[in-house]
Design an enzyme around this catalytic site. Structure first.
Site, mmCIF file in Angstrom:
data_model
loop_
_atom_site.group_PDB
_atom_site.id
_atom_site.type_symbol
_atom_site.label_atom_id
_atom_site.label_comp_id
_atom_site.label_asym_id
_atom_site.label_seq_id
_atom_site.Cartn_x
_atom_site.Cartn_y
_atom_site.Cartn_z
ATOM 1 N N GLU A 109 -71.748 -22.206 -23.593
ATOM 2 C CA GLU A 109 -71.576 -21.280 -24.698
ATOM 3 C C GLU A 109 -72.881 -21.143 -25.482
ATOM 4 O O GLU A 109 -73.293 -20.028 -25.840
ATOM 5 C CB GLU A 109 -70.473 -21.840 -25.590
ATOM 6 C CG GLU A 109 -69.768 -20.849 -26.434
ATOM 7 C CD GLU A 109 -68.814 -21.570 -27.359
ATOM 8 O OE1 GLU A 109 -67.699 -21.102 -27.500
ATOM 9 O OE2 GLU A 109 -69.212 -22.606 -27.942
ATOM 10 N N ASN A 123 -68.854 -15.173 8.877
ATOM 11 C CA ASN A 123 -69.431 -14.835 10.173
ATOM 12 C C ASN A 123 -70.338 -13.615 10.082
ATOM 13 O O ASN A 123 -71.406 -13.581 10.678
ATOM 14 C CB ASN A 123 -68.321 -14.561 11.190
ATOM 15 C CG ASN A 123 -67.999 -15.801 11.991
ATOM 16 O OD1 ASN A 123 -68.741 -16.777 11.923
ATOM 17 N ND2 ASN A 123 -66.915 -15.764 12.726
ATOM 18 N N HIS A 174 -65.831 -19.395 -24.725
ATOM 19 C CA HIS A 174 -65.354 -19.930 -25.993
ATOM 20 C C HIS A 174 -63.868 -20.215 -25.942
ATOM 21 O O HIS A 174 -63.418 -21.278 -26.389
ATOM 22 C CB HIS A 174 -65.660 -18.946 -27.114
ATOM 23 C CG HIS A 174 -65.274 -19.467 -28.459
ATOM 24 N ND1 HIS A 174 -66.041 -20.407 -29.110
ATOM 25 C CD2 HIS A 174 -64.205 -19.239 -29.247
ATOM 26 C CE1 HIS A 174 -65.453 -20.714 -30.259
ATOM 27 N NE2 HIS A 174 -64.335 -20.015 -30.348
#
Lengths: 148, 701
Positions: free
Chosen positions: B78, B433, B56
């Site tokens: 929202e 990795n 918001h």
């Protein structure tokens, strides 16, 4: 009538002027640290309140003979485009107002020095004031060359 | 300074923009990490509320700045979060995925805003996707959270609003029933685009208070203020008839419709013995219930307060200036001390002199404290970069079907801001990795008797003047035989070399191992590990690897706490002092001049059977010959990697911490000079660039 305010200083028998707005401060000569491999006219670097700034030896820059440091020797600290450097001069003489009309263009055969550094010549009565073109002083002919 | 001031003049909007960007990036980070947490703990309603608030405020700020695409995207997010927090939907992987995609999109948009470009990121598919979920998801799962919990209420309230009542409120309702008053549930719908919803609600309450007693309003006034909900529900006790109430409320402007329904207490609420349990369950469904749940909220609320750090943002340039000034004060103090001592030798009896010296001592202590505090300003907790890895690991797991748990320790360990900024990418590489090649697929893990989910541990802690960062996994470990064979094959090592296991593991940092075609050959590892090593070396750090077959691999990174301060060996050459970074000093020697032999044009000296090339700093820097001539000279052996060279100097002055300063634009890139520093006496001393000195010698060869 337009007027310019100048800081004037001497090198040997010549008198020079720089725009006061470009002058940050004037200091005594502190210990100067030599910088190897820098261009010959860079005398070295100094500590200006915690900042390391380069110093241009104006005598060397203008091809004049070196002179002994005296009590009158000063460093004029200049600020141009946000970059700070100092020029070493024999003595600082005065601060004065100069009438714009009293400024003439540099003579074709400049006073034994490269006219690249000269903006004009100011006349105050009998005195001749060489007005410097500051942005050319330290980086005039290409920064890259200094590495060579 | 004056430069910065100039920049700020007249461009106020830019300032706002910077502030907006910083703030929005923070909110997006919060959203991102919050979503990952929500994925693990879908029931955590306060988390949903936090996320809702972040979305918001992001929307609000973007609206103010006029960045419509961000507004639209966050608005849809929202809505979705709103459904979650009202308990109308359950958290699903799909929702988390979509919302994470939103954070990514917004990040891209913010990047464009940061570069002062128009936002061109396409986001239409995401918003429509969210809308679909919001609408269909809401229908499909509407009653699910309530199923079997509040049966009585479900019968009465079709859209499903749970008024989790506190014992007192339950009491009020029950008393009303005894006093033969009516208990109604009011559903007030506001007109679309109502600006001040909270005000309408307050007006409604004020009117109703004249007719009876408002027990409860959901969502609460506070929430109405920030949410987009266009309706609210109230529990109302009164003697009036339904029609009168309805008519009365409709008189308020911008009220679209009111439904007045009978309300009976849920069964469990009627039974006082079960009240406690009932209170507990709905608490995970709606925020307003939290207010009535001090017991359950207790363990969460205080924790949040601890996490709230009170900070201000400061431009780093201003901070550097402050550090400079403090350094300068330290130097000025040493001058004062010198003056005090000189005075003392002259007038020993003068009380003023001893006063001055006392003050000097005190000033010294203050300066030490001040310097330390100022240095701390640059320190940032490493958690700021650690926080990006949970997402990385999660995304990879979703892609490959591996199961990996990322455990993070030591987020609060602090180090220099610049180091933090530069260590992020190498760390990402190492973690990728580990995820990619270290941790085995679940089936494979099960067959060797390991738990199905792999663990990657990220740890950071202080170690003297350094910080250690350790990335370890419980995967397969490196296949050392293959690495060894490959290295011999590539000619990186000769077969005769006796290498320890640790040496072999470290071979993956060699540049030759990083080409793409080898990924599959050497159990995967080694993709660009030389790049990782280089980045860490550039930061003045070292990286080591420990691996054990079948049990996992650990990467240990050691970094200096700060780049601004280094340990240096001060040397004197031709009346000049230079600083050699101690990290590159191998040893110092005293060499007899007659032992220095010239090979070609290069001086050399025999050192333990090897020839060591020498550089005379005096010649290199065209320094004057010093007056005193000795038979022996000092040689500082410096090395970077496996290349070493000896620097011939006149004197060794000792070791000291120095603050690195740049030489500025005019003098950048001088060969052999890395920067400058200011010593205690105020004089500038140059710091040698060992890398470029070494390179010089290599080229000459």
């Amino acid at each position: 009538m337009a007027e310019e305010q100048m800081v004037t200083f001497s090198l040997g028998s010549e008198e020079f002027g720089v725009d006061i707005m470009k002058v940050q401060e004037i200091i005594r000569i502190p210990p100067i640290t030599r910088v190897p491999k820098a261009r010959s006219y860079i005398e070295g670097v100094i500590n200006l309140r915690g900042n390391v700034i380069p110093i241009v030896n104006l005598r060397s820059r203008f091809g004049m003979l070196a002179a002994e440091e005296t009590d009158l020797s000063r460093i004029v600290v200049l600020q141009i485009d946000g970059r700070v450097f100092g020029i070493r001069v024999d003595s600082v003489t005065e601060v004065l107002w100069l009438d714009s009309e009293a400024i003439e263009p540099p003579p074709p055969i400049a006073l034994g020095m490269d006219s690249n550094y000269i903006r004009g010549v100011g006349k105050i009565g009998e005195r001749l004031l060489i007005l410097l073109k500051l942005d050319q002083l330290i980086s005039g002919d290409g920064m890259n060359e200094q590495i060579a | 300074m004056s430069q910065a001031d100039k920049k700020n003049m007249g461009i106020d909007l830019d300032d706002f923009l910077e502030f907006y960007l910083l703030d929005s990036q923070e909110q997006i980070e919060k959203l991102g990490s919050g979503l990952l947490e929500l994925e693990r703990d879908g029931e955590n309603i306060s988390l949903v509320n936090d996320l809702f608030r972040s979305a918001h405020s992001l929307k609000g700020a973007s609206g103010t700045m006029g960045f419509t695409p961000i507004v639209e995207l966050t608005h849809a997010a929202e809505d979705l979060l709103d459904k979650l927090r009202q308990g109308k939907m359950l958290v699903t992987n799909e929702i988390i995925d979509v919302l994470l995609a939103v954070t990514d999109k917004v990040k891209m948009m913010l990047a464009q805003v940061g570069q002062r470009l128009a936002i061109s990121v396409d986001y239409g598919d995401l918003t429509s996707q969210m809308k679909t979920i919001t609408e269909t998801g809401a229908l499909a799962q509407e009653s699910k959270p309530f199923a079997g919990k509040n049966q009585a209420e479900e019968k009465e309230d079709k859209p499903g609003v749970a008024f989790a009542l506190s014992p007192e409120e339950t009491g009020t309702v029950r008393e009303a029933a005894f006093a033969s008053k009516s208990v109604y549930r009011l559903n007030v719908v506001l007109e679309p685009n109502t600006m001040m919803k909270a005000v309408r609600a307050v007006m409604t309450i004020q009117r109703l208070e004249l007719l009876g007693n408002v027990v409860k309003i959901i969502p609460s006034i506070d929430e109405l203020e920030v949410s987009d909900a266009l309706e609210f529900n109230m529990l109302f006790v009164t003697n009036e008839s339904q029609e009168d109430i309805r008519a009365d409320i409709l008189e308020i402007s911008e009220i679209f419709d009111v439904r007045v329904m009978n309300y009976t207490l849920p069964e469990s609420d009627v039974n006082p013995i079960r009240t406690e349990k009932n209170v507990e369950e709905p608490a995970s469904m709606s925020r307003s219930k939290q207010a009535n749940q001090p017991v359950e909220q207790n363990n969460e609320q205080p924790q949040k307060d601890v996490n709230q750090v009170h900070t201000i943002r400061v431009d780093t340039a201003r901070m550097d200036n402050l550090i400079n000034l403090v350094g300068e004060m330290v130097i000025t103090r040493t001058r004062l001390v010198k003056i005090g001592q000189d005075l003392q030798t002259e007038n020993q009896s003068d009380p003023l002199v001893s006063n001055l010296n006392e003050a000097n001592v005190y000033l010294g202590r203050l300066m030490n404290d001040l310097q330390e505090s100022v240095m701390r300003l640059r320190m940032v907790p490493i958690g700021t970069i650690f926080s990006r890895y949970p997402r990385l690991v999660r995304d990879f797991c979703r892609k490959t079907g591996k199961r990996i748990e990322l455990v993070i320790h030591g987020e609060e360990t602090e180090l220099d801001k610049i180091v933090i900024e530069m260590i992020g990418d190498p760390l990402t590489h190492i973690i990728r990795n580990s995820v990619d090649h270290g941790i085995e697929p679940p089936e494979e893990r099960l067959t060797v008797g390991k738990p199905e989910a792999g663990t990657i541990t990220l740890d950071a802690y202080h170690e003297g003047n350094h910080i250690a960062i350790i990335v370890s996994d419980d995967g397969a470990g490196l296949n050392l035989d293959k690495i060894y064979k490959k290295a011999v094959e590539k000619g990186l090592i000769s077969e005769r070399e006796g290498l320890s296991e640790n040496d072999i593991a470290n071979l993956i940092f060699l540049p030759g191992f990083s080409t793409a075609d080898q990924i599959t050959d050497i159990s995967g590892r080694g993709v660009g590990m030389d790049v990782v090593k280089k980045a860490i070396t550039n930061l003045g750090g070292i990286v080591d690897i420990k691996t054990s077959r079948g049990a996992g691999t650990s990467m240990i990174i050691r970094l200096p706490l700060t780049l601004a301060i280094i340990q240096a060996l001060l040397v004197e050459v031709g009346n000049e002092t230079y600083a050699v970074p101690l990290s590159s000093v191998v040893e110092t020697l005293l060499v007899n001049k007659c032992d220095i032999k010239s090979v070609g044009s290069l001086p050399m000296v025999q050192l333990r059977g090897n020839t060591l090339p020498l550089i005379s700093l005096k010649q290199k820097f065209d320094l004057p010959e010093s007056a005193a001539i000795h038979d022996e000279v000092y040689v500082v052996v410096v090395g970077l990697g496996d290349k070493t060279v000896g620097l011939i100097v006149d004197e060794l002055q000792g070791q000291q911490e120095v603050v690195i300063k740049s030489l500025g634009d005019y003098l950048n890139g001088l060969p052999g000079i890395a920067g400058a520093t200011i010593l205690g006496d105020g004089k500038v001393t140059l710091i040698l660039d060992i890398g470029s000195l070494l390179q010089d010698i290599l080229i000459k060869h």
